[in-house]
Enzyme design. Structure first.
Site, PDB file in Angstrom:
ATOM      1  N   CYS A 183      26.931   5.506  34.118  1.00  0.00           N
ATOM      2  CA  CYS A 183      27.461   6.753  34.687  1.00  0.00           C
ATOM      3  C   CYS A 183      28.930   6.562  35.062  1.00  0.00           C
ATOM      4  O   CYS A 183      29.254   5.846  36.008  1.00  0.00           O
ATOM      5  CB  CYS A 183      26.600   7.123  35.900  1.00  0.00           C
ATOM      6  SG  CYS A 183      27.354   8.250  37.080  1.00  0.00           S
ATOM      7  N   CYS A 233      29.988   7.481  38.560  1.00  0.00           N
ATOM      8  CA  CYS A 233      29.487   6.473  39.517  1.00  0.00           C
ATOM      9  C   CYS A 233      30.437   5.283  39.567  1.00  0.00           C
ATOM     10  O   CYS A 233      30.757   4.780  40.650  1.00  0.00           O
ATOM     11  CB  CYS A 233      28.103   5.965  39.092  1.00  0.00           C
ATOM     12  SG  CYS A 233      26.819   7.219  39.078  1.00  0.00           S
TER      13      CYS A 233
END
Ligand code: ZN
Length: 149
Positions: free
Chosen positions: A68, A71
């Site tokens: 991600c 993230c």
């Protein structure tokens, strides 16, 4: 003088200490490592449950995954907020890819998602990447800041 319980991020031992000693680099009575780590703690499975259930300090968890990009972008901001709020809030990370059971239990539908726990209970959650000042402002709205205790 209030005594609080702090779970060692290294060995999982539950330490009891006076709240005002939080600023004095407390060490674990069992493994003698630092109780308040400089970096967010990586948690999974049973260690995760113990850490959020047995700590008297609030615990902010970043549910993330290696694939991600938002993230990964947020990770250094989360680290920065963790350093600024050391002794007031514990910061932890849960890899939703390697621990899908825990991610499922908290019904994580998008990442990054942050959940703030106290005494094992969810107080608030927030989805989407945030920078360090926004994380601190969000925590302050939950009553947690480096100025007040
Ligand atoms: Zn320990």
């Amino acid at each position: 003088m209030a005594k609080i319980h702090v779970v060692c991020p290294h060995c999982g031992a539950i330490n009891q200490l006076l709240e005002e000693r939080l600023g004095e680099e407390p060490k674990c009575g069992k493994c003698h490592q630092a109780l308040l780590p400089q970096h967010p703690v990586e948690l999974a499975g049973a260690a995760f449950a113990r850490f959020i259930d047995k700590n008297d300090l609030p615990v902010l968890v970043d549910f993330w995954a290696p694939w991600c990009a938002p993230c990964r972008a947020m990770a250094p901001q989360f680290e920065m907020a963790a350093r600024r709020l050391r002794g007031h809030c514990l910061f932890a990370k849960l890899n939703t890819e390697s621990d899908q059971a825990t991610a499922g239990r908290f019904q994580i539908r998008s990442i990054p998602t942050m959940i703030l726990f106290r005494g094992g209970r969810e107080l608030a959650r927030q989805s989407g990447a945030m920078n360090a000042p926004d994380i601190e402002a969000w925590l302050a709205r939950q009553g947690i800041s480096s100025r007040a205790s």
